[in-house]
Every structure is written in C-alpha cells, then in structure tokens.
Design a protein around this motif. Structure first.
Motif, PDB file in Angstrom:
ATOM      1  N   GLY A  78      53.031  11.573  -3.574  1.00 14.30           N
ATOM      2  CA  GLY A  78      53.917  12.389  -5.046  1.00 14.30           C
ATOM      3  C   GLY A  78      54.640  13.609  -5.116  1.00 14.30           C
ATOM      4  N   ASP A  79      55.269  13.720  -4.254  1.00 19.80           N
ATOM      5  CA  ASP A  79      56.567  15.316  -3.222  1.00 19.80           C
ATOM      6  C   ASP A  79      57.560  14.486  -3.457  1.00 19.80           C
ATOM      7  N   ARG A  80      58.310  15.203  -4.324  1.00 18.67           N
ATOM      8  CA  ARG A  80      59.752  15.136  -4.986  1.00 18.67           C
ATOM      9  C   ARG A  80      60.434  15.671  -3.860  1.00 18.67           C
ATOM     10  N   VAL A  81      61.444  14.102  -3.243  1.00 16.65           N
ATOM     11  CA  VAL A  81      62.789  15.527  -2.143  1.00 16.65           C
ATOM     12  C   VAL A  81      64.158  14.481  -2.159  1.00 16.65           C
ATOM     13  N   VAL A  82      65.260  15.404  -2.146  1.00 14.19           N
ATOM     14  CA  VAL A  82      66.675  14.457  -1.446  1.00 14.19           C
ATOM     15  C   VAL A  82      66.463  14.159  -0.454  1.00 14.19           C
ATOM     16  N   LEU A  83      66.954  13.323   0.194  1.00 17.34           N
ATOM     17  CA  LEU A  83      67.178  13.148   1.719  1.00 17.34           C
ATOM     18  C   LEU A  83      68.511  13.498   2.223  1.00 17.34           C
ATOM     19  N   PRO A  84      69.415  14.539   3.225  1.00 16.89           N
ATOM     20  CA  PRO A  84      70.464  14.447   3.295  1.00 16.89           C
ATOM     21  C   PRO A  84      71.076  12.860   4.264  1.00 16.89           C
ATOM     22  N   PHE A  85      71.919  12.549   3.926  1.00 12.57           N
ATOM     23  CA  PHE A  85      72.715  11.071   4.262  1.00 12.57           C
ATOM     24  C   PHE A  85      72.760  11.452   5.797  1.00 12.57           C
ATOM     25  N   ASN A  86      72.840  12.162   6.796  1.00 13.00           N
ATOM     26  CA  ASN A  86      72.237  12.055   8.121  1.00 13.00           C
ATOM     27  C   ASN A  86      70.774  11.616   8.957  1.00 13.00           C
ATOM     28  N   VAL A  87      71.087  10.723   9.018  1.00 17.67           N
ATOM     29  CA  VAL A  87      68.756  10.062   9.483  1.00 17.67           C
ATOM     30  C   VAL A  87      68.881  11.274  10.975  1.00 17.67           C
ATOM     31  N   THR A 341      79.492  16.148   7.380  1.00 15.18           N
ATOM     32  CA  THR A 341      78.932  16.922   7.631  1.00 15.18           C
ATOM     33  C   THR A 341      77.173  17.787   8.350  1.00 15.18           C
ATOM     34  N   PRO A 342      77.250  18.031   8.571  1.00 17.73           N
ATOM     35  CA  PRO A 342      75.784  18.644   8.662  1.00 17.73           C
ATOM     36  C   PRO A 342      74.540  18.909   7.812  1.00 17.73           C
TER      37      PRO A 342
END
Length: 403
Positions: A78-87, A341-342
């Motif tokens: 249920g947490d809302r998250v955004v994901l940096p494109f760097n894995v 970009t990091p």
C-alpha cells in the motif's frame, strides 16, 4: 499482465507477459500507476542500440507496493513509491559512496543497472501493469498522497529526468549568478534549464529548433535560441554583448568572457547538423559548447553516448568513437562531467522541494495515455509531433488526456 514490448526498429506492441513475483526476500512488487516514455527509450525504439527484440520497456516508474519480500522491513503493502531508474544494491563500494548509477552488484556485465534498458541487466521495465523491484528498500523512494493526485506527474519525474536535469546543472557547476547554455529542449534539457534556475542561475539559454519546446523554455524564464538562425554559440555571444547591462559591466579584456560559464549537452550522440538539421552530426553540440563555454567554465554532458550505435555514421561512430575538440577544451581549462545520473543522490531533496511547492517539474508533461496507446505515442514522440514533448502512461486508464 500487459506490457510495452520492443519488437524491432520502429516497433513496439502491448503484449501479455508473465506477471512479476517476489523472487528474493529483499524484493517488492509494485503496481504501476504512472510510467514515462523517455527520450532514451527512443534510442532502442529506433534500433540505435544493441537491444534484441523482447525487451519490456520503461525506466521511469512509480506506483503502489503490491507485495513485499520477507526481509523487507521499512516498506509495506500500500505504500506509494517512485523508483529511481538506477537499479542498485545499496551496499557495494560505489553505492555506499552515492554512485548508485555504477552499482557493482546489480549487473553482471557492467557497472550500473536499470529497468527495461539494453545492457543494463536483466530487469524488466515498468511500462506495464506490475514491476518487480529488487533490493526494494534501496530502490523505492516513499511518497505522500494518493495515486492520481495533483502531485502524481511531479513525483513520476523523480524517477529520472528531474534528477537528471539537476545532475547536469551540478556537473556544469551552476551557481547563484551563473550564465548557462543548455543544448536540447527535450524533457531533460528543459529540466536542466529549470534546475539551473533553482540553483540561482542569472541567465539560461536553451538551444533547439522545435517551436513548441523553445516556447516551453521561454515560459520558465529561459532565453530561447533557434539554431536554424545561425551557429548557437555565436547567437548566444551576440545576445550577451548586445545587452547594454552585460556589456557595461565588463572591464577591459572581459569581452573574452562573453560566452557562458556553464554548458550542458542534453542531446547526446544523435545531435543534428546545425547547418542541415535533416542530417546527424554526432559532435556538433560538443563543438558548439567548446566555443561558447568561457575559459575556466564547466561542461556537463548528460545526453546519452553509447559504446554501440548500429546507426552511426562510419565505423568509429558505430563503436562510440568521436573526434572531439579536446585542444580547445584543454586550452580553456574547462571542467568536464559526464555519465548517468545517480538518481537516489538527488531524489529526497527534489521530492521535498515538490512537497513544499518550491518545484513543479510537471510543466513539461504534455499528455497522459492508456497502456494500449503506447505504440502510437512512441511513433509520434519519435517524430517530435506537437503535444508529445513528454508522454506519461497510466496503465489503469482507458482514454488519453492531452494537457
């Protein structure tokens, strides 16, 4: 689930693919609420990379956590998250120093990994209904609010292009009072210009030839430079010298500093020939930046350059080898920064600027589409058609919504 799959040069389709699942105890699975189509995706779309058909596209992703692995302690369903494109693993030598763009663990073949991109590890992209996120606690940025709210688009841009624009400004050493030239008014270039203003730049010039994009640059307070009207470096220098306040503040010899102190390449290896925009000239932007950046200035190259370009002009370009004006850059003592970009290094600061209302990067967003419209949107974005500057996919929606 449904996902956008690359089939070959100039073709993507929306296919049924296997649902992701928790594979390791540190994984989370995210239900995607918004995913972006990025200019970098066009490199694969056009067949300008070594990608093989079958790639699930999308490295700009956000959503709501659907499932968590047994070792995940700081996140919950249920947490809302955004994901940096760097894995990134979060704990290797590079990650612990903040260089999540060069993680040593996430990709067996190179330093650095990403979702849905050639050469960046085995991770599927998020232009889909669901996405597996490895090392969930390291790779999820928690967000307030609810899906689809007024900050959805702003938060999505934290996955890549807002931090990327900001990173470009930092590499170019933008400081309060700086003069800046940004080449490329695509989403990254516009957000590099916007970031330069957030950092206090006095003058920001944005170079492009697409009227819709140049107008966007002017709307945020930048000075638009249309390269169809002459060499951009010469135009920028003339604009500065023709300003009586700029000219009047110069002491003897300072006309040698009539360029800018900070230069940003937001174009990369598919740069246009400024004399004939129907043709490519891989080094045209670098050459103009070498002209316009003042002695002791700095240059940030955030536009993509890849080691393999099947569409390059000549064998050298096909292998990422270009003749650059190093002598001029060296003579001027120009500082140079480049590379991916990091994202996580900037995510929290930029997120909090958005929350506080101090930053609104979503000004670049031009259209929302359902997943089914992705093939058409890729085609129109690739042709730089009006209204397709920045397209966001909403997998749960059925109808496109132009802004």
């Amino acid at each position: 689930m449904r996902a956008v799959v690359w089939k070959g040069p100039g073709k993507v389709s929306v296919d049924e693919v296997q649902d992701p699942r928790v594979e390791r105890a540190t994984d989370v699975v995210v239900r995607i609420t918004t995913a972006g189509i990025c200019g970098s995706d066009l490199h694969m779309y056009e067949g300008r990379t070594a990608a093989q058909p079958g790639v699930v596209m999308g490295h700009e992703n956000m959503g709501v956590i659907e499932e968590v692995g047994s070792a995940v302690q700081q996140l919950r369903k249920g947490d809302r998250v955004v994901l940096p494109f760097n894995v990134s693993c979060g704990t290797c030598f590079n990650c612990t120093r903040g260089y999540t763009s060069a993680c040593l663990v996430a990709n067996d073949d190179a330093a650095g990994a990403a979702y849905g991109y050639v050469g960046m590890g085995p991770y599927k992209g998020g232009q889909a209904e669901l996405l597996r996120v490895p090392w969930g606690e390291a790779n999820c940025i928690k967000l307030p609010g609810t899906p689809g709210d007024e900050l959805e688009d702003d938060f999505l841009l934290l996955s890549d292009i807002f931090p990327t624009g900001y990173h470009a400004a930092q590499m170019a050493n933008v400081q309060p009072g700086s003069t800046v030239a940004v080449f490329g008014a695509g989403p990254v270039g516009l957000l590099a210009a916007y970031s330069a203003m957030l950092r206090g730049a006095a003058e920001v010039y944005v170079v492009d030839a697409i009227p819709e994009r140049l107008k966007k640059a002017e709307q945020i307070g930048a000075i638009a430079v249309d390269f169809r009207k002459g060499p951009p470096a010469e135009q920028i220098r003339n604009l500065r010298l023709q300003n009586p306040l700029v000219r009047g503040a110069m002491r003897r010899g300072e006309e040698k500093m009539a360029g800018v102190m900070c230069g940003i390449d937001a174009v990369g290896y598919q740069a246009k020939d400024f004399a004939d925009p129907s043709q490519e000239d891989h080094t045209s932007v670098t050459e103009q930046l070498a002209e316009v950046v003042n002695p002791t200035g700095a240059l940030g190259i955030i536009g993509v350059f890849l080691p393999q370009d099947p569409g390059g002009k000549g064998q050298a370009a096909k292998h990422g080898e270009y003749q650059l004006p190093w002598g001029k850059l060296w003579e001027k003592g120009v500082q140079l920064g480049m590379g991916q970009t990091p994202v996580k290094h900037y995510s929290l600061v930029l997120r909090d600027l958005i929350i506080a209302g101090r930053a609104k990067p979503s000004f670049i967003v031009s259209r929302h589409i359902p997943l089914a419209d992705a093939p058409d949107a890729y085609q129109k974005f690739d042709r730089r058609e009006p209204g397709y500057t920045k397209v966001l996919i909403r997998p749960a929606e059925q109808v496109a919504t132009p802004l």
